[in-house]
Motif scaffolding. Sequence first.
Motif, mmCIF file in Angstrom:
data_model
loop_
_atom_site.group_PDB
_atom_site.id
_atom_site.type_symbol
_atom_site.label_atom_id
_atom_site.label_comp_id
_atom_site.label_asym_id
_atom_site.label_seq_id
_atom_site.Cartn_x
_atom_site.Cartn_y
_atom_site.Cartn_z
ATOM 1 N N GLY A 10 0.811 -1.216 0.000
ATOM 2 C CA GLY A 10 0.000 0.000 0.000
ATOM 3 C C GLY A 10 0.838 1.256 0.000
ATOM 4 N N GLY A 12 -0.252 4.344 0.574
ATOM 5 C CA GLY A 12 -0.905 5.447 1.283
ATOM 6 C C GLY A 12 0.151 6.142 2.133
ATOM 7 N N PRO A 13 -0.261 7.091 2.986
ATOM 8 C CA PRO A 13 0.711 7.787 3.835
ATOM 9 C C PRO A 13 1.554 6.842 4.684
ATOM 10 C CG PRO A 13 -1.419 8.866 3.974
ATOM 11 C CD PRO A 13 -1.618 7.633 3.150
ATOM 12 N N ALA A 14 0.953 5.768 5.204
ATOM 13 C CA ALA A 14 1.710 4.851 6.071
ATOM 14 C C ALA A 14 2.803 4.138 5.278
ATOM 15 C CB ALA A 14 0.761 3.841 6.721
ATOM 16 N N GLU A 35 1.404 -1.332 -4.738
ATOM 17 C CA GLU A 35 0.152 -0.590 -4.672
ATOM 18 C C GLU A 35 -0.808 -1.147 -5.719
ATOM 19 O OE1 GLU A 35 -1.448 1.855 -2.786
ATOM 20 O OE2 GLU A 35 -3.008 1.380 -4.240
ATOM 21 N N THR A 36 -2.030 -1.418 -5.288
ATOM 22 C CA THR A 36 -3.000 -2.032 -6.193
ATOM 23 C C THR A 36 -3.598 -1.029 -7.195
ATOM 24 O OG1 THR A 36 -4.902 -3.502 -6.239
ATOM 25 C CG2 THR A 36 -4.967 -1.751 -4.616
ATOM 26 N N GLY A 42 -3.200 6.833 -1.308
ATOM 27 C CA GLY A 42 -4.322 6.220 -0.591
ATOM 28 C C GLY A 42 -5.492 7.183 -0.509
ATOM 29 N N ILE A 43 -6.187 7.192 0.643
ATOM 30 C CA ILE A 43 -7.335 8.099 0.766
ATOM 31 C C ILE A 43 -6.892 9.502 1.184
ATOM 32 C CG2 ILE A 43 -9.093 6.320 1.138
ATOM 33 C CD1 ILE A 43 -8.970 7.037 4.133
ATOM 34 N N SER A 44 -5.575 9.727 1.266
ATOM 35 C CA SER A 44 -5.102 11.095 1.517
ATOM 36 C C SER A 44 -4.712 11.794 0.212
ATOM 37 C CB SER A 44 -3.889 11.090 2.458
ATOM 38 O OG SER A 44 -4.299 10.754 3.758
ATOM 39 N N GLY A 57 -9.699 12.125 1.670
ATOM 40 C CA GLY A 57 -9.606 11.879 3.110
ATOM 41 C C GLY A 57 -8.856 13.016 3.776
ATOM 42 N N GLY A 58 -7.543 12.865 3.880
ATOM 43 C CA GLY A 58 -6.740 13.875 4.603
ATOM 44 C C GLY A 58 -6.852 15.262 3.991
ATOM 45 N N HIS A 59 -7.168 16.215 4.797
ATOM 46 C CA HIS A 59 -7.219 17.610 4.351
ATOM 47 C C HIS A 59 -6.179 18.450 5.074
ATOM 48 C CE1 HIS A 59 -11.204 15.925 3.755
ATOM 49 N NE2 HIS A 59 -11.361 16.776 2.788
ATOM 50 N N ARG A 60 -5.962 18.088 6.332
ATOM 51 C CA ARG A 60 -5.061 18.900 7.159
ATOM 52 C C ARG A 60 -4.108 17.970 7.900
ATOM 53 N NH1 ARG A 60 -10.394 20.736 9.880
ATOM 54 N NH2 ARG A 60 -10.323 18.486 9.911
HETATM 55 C C1 LIG Z 1 -13.349 11.820 5.184
HETATM 56 C C2 LIG Z 1 -11.948 11.713 5.775
HETATM 57 C C3 LIG Z 1 -11.284 12.862 6.197
HETATM 58 C C4 LIG Z 1 -9.998 12.768 6.729
HETATM 59 N N1 LIG Z 1 -9.370 13.922 7.109
HETATM 60 C C5 LIG Z 1 -8.108 13.875 7.579
HETATM 61 C C6 LIG Z 1 -7.406 15.056 7.900
HETATM 62 O O1 LIG Z 1 -7.917 16.179 7.735
HETATM 63 N N2 LIG Z 1 -6.146 14.949 8.387
HETATM 64 C C7 LIG Z 1 -5.541 13.721 8.547
HETATM 65 O O2 LIG Z 1 -4.381 13.682 8.984
HETATM 66 N N3 LIG Z 1 -6.179 12.575 8.232
HETATM 67 C C8 LIG Z 1 -7.444 12.627 7.764
HETATM 68 N N4 LIG Z 1 -8.088 11.466 7.421
HETATM 69 C C9 LIG Z 1 -7.420 10.190 7.675
HETATM 70 C C10 LIG Z 1 -6.385 9.881 6.605
HETATM 71 O O3 LIG Z 1 -6.948 9.980 5.303
HETATM 72 C C11 LIG Z 1 -5.891 8.451 6.888
HETATM 73 O O4 LIG Z 1 -5.478 8.349 8.242
HETATM 74 C C12 LIG Z 1 -4.709 8.052 6.018
HETATM 75 O O5 LIG Z 1 -5.000 8.176 4.638
HETATM 76 C C13 LIG Z 1 -4.355 6.596 6.347
HETATM 77 O O6 LIG Z 1 -3.212 6.264 5.593
HETATM 78 P P1 LIG Z 1 -2.840 4.760 5.328
HETATM 79 O O7 LIG Z 1 -1.608 4.749 4.498
HETATM 80 O O8 LIG Z 1 -2.840 4.018 6.617
HETATM 81 O O9 LIG Z 1 -4.099 4.145 4.517
HETATM 82 P P2 LIG Z 1 -4.742 4.559 3.115
HETATM 83 O O10 LIG Z 1 -4.691 6.043 2.876
HETATM 84 O O11 LIG Z 1 -6.083 3.900 3.112
HETATM 85 O O12 LIG Z 1 -3.805 3.857 2.023
HETATM 86 C C14 LIG Z 1 -3.790 2.449 1.861
HETATM 87 C C15 LIG Z 1 -3.238 2.124 0.479
HETATM 88 O O13 LIG Z 1 -3.056 0.719 0.373
HETATM 89 C C16 LIG Z 1 -3.557 0.266 -0.876
HETATM 90 N N5 LIG Z 1 -3.913 -1.134 -0.712
HETATM 91 C C17 LIG Z 1 -4.887 -1.672 0.064
HETATM 92 N N6 LIG Z 1 -4.874 -3.009 -0.034
HETATM 93 C C18 LIG Z 1 -3.856 -3.338 -0.875
HETATM 94 C C19 LIG Z 1 -3.344 -4.572 -1.350
HETATM 95 N N7 LIG Z 1 -3.867 -5.757 -0.967
HETATM 96 N N8 LIG Z 1 -2.295 -4.566 -2.215
HETATM 97 C C20 LIG Z 1 -1.739 -3.373 -2.605
HETATM 98 N N9 LIG Z 1 -2.202 -2.170 -2.183
HETATM 99 C C21 LIG Z 1 -3.241 -2.152 -1.312
HETATM 100 C C22 LIG Z 1 -4.741 1.180 -1.152
HETATM 101 O O14 LIG Z 1 -5.068 1.215 -2.537
HETATM 102 C C23 LIG Z 1 -4.186 2.536 -0.652
HETATM 103 O O15 LIG Z 1 -3.475 3.235 -1.644
HETATM 104 C C24 LIG Z 1 -9.372 11.513 6.869
HETATM 105 C C25 LIG Z 1 -10.034 10.354 6.429
HETATM 106 C C26 LIG Z 1 -11.298 10.436 5.883
HETATM 107 C C27 LIG Z 1 -11.981 9.170 5.381
#
Ligand SMILES: Cc1cc2nc3c(=O)[nH]c(=O)nc-3n(C[C@H](O)[C@H](O)[C@H](O)COP(=O)(O)OP(=O)(O)OC[C@H]3O[C@@H](n4cnc5c(N)ncnc54)[C@H](O)[C@@H]3O)c2cc1C
Length: 126
Positions: A10, A12-14, A35-36, A42-44, A57-60
């Motif tokens: 994945g 995403g930010p993590a 990344e799929t 990701g959702i940011s 997702g992430g705005h700030r």
């Molecule tokens: C409406 C909303 C508002 C938000 N506002 C804020 C904000 O203002 N500030 C803030 O700091 N955070 C905010 N967040 C939270 C923030 O978006 C998330 O905490 C952050 O994106 C999490 O990052 P992540 O990398 O853990 O997961 P994700 O962003 O979900 O990324 C996961 C990635 O893994 C990929 N993936 C999943 N499964 C597989 C697989 N099997 N094989 C390959 N790739 C895969 C996905 O396609 C994706 O790209 C908000 C979230 C939402 C929903």
Amino acid sequence: MRTRTAIIIGAGPAGLTAAYELLTKSTDIFPIVLETEDFVGGISRTATYKDYRMDIGGHRFFSKDDRVTALWTEMLPMQGSPAKDDLVLEREKPLQDGGPDPETTYDVMLLRDRVSRIIYRRKFFD
Ligand SMILES: Cc1cc2nc3c(=O)[nH]c(=O)nc-3n(C[C@H](O)[C@H](O)[C@H](O)COP(=O)(O)OP(=O)(O)OC[C@H]3O[C@@H](n4cnc5c(N)ncnc54)[C@H](O)[C@@H]3O)c2cc1C
């Protein structure tokens, strides 16, 4: 010399942060991010539809962890001059000495007041 490999699922930010940390800190680990989707973030991420750009997702950036904040400001320094909207609305913000001017670059972290609430059954919850 990188002798070991880490597979990170994945982009995403993590996942991106994990890979960045492994690449920039002196480790012997070579990260491979799987990344799929066709995009990272990701959702940011900022999605583009026609001429519109939307933050899904992430705005700030907000963290209670100083290490996380330090990583963000390492990539995007805090504003050193007021932004246009702050000037128009006469809002005072603490400014970073020597920080970039938001009127001349996009590579700048803007300081924003924030109120986060969820509306549930017609009521706002902090
Ligand atoms: C409406 C909303 C508002 C938000 N506002 C804020 C904000 O203002 N500030 C803030 O700091 N955070 C905010 N967040 C939270 C923030 O978006 C998330 O905490 C952050 O994106 C999490 O990052 P992540 O990398 O853990 O997961 P994700 O962003 O979900 O990324 C996961 C990635 O893994 C990929 N993936 C999943 N499964 C597989 C697989 N099997 N094989 C390959 N790739 C895969 C996905 O396609 C994706 O790209 C908000 C979230 C939402 C929903």
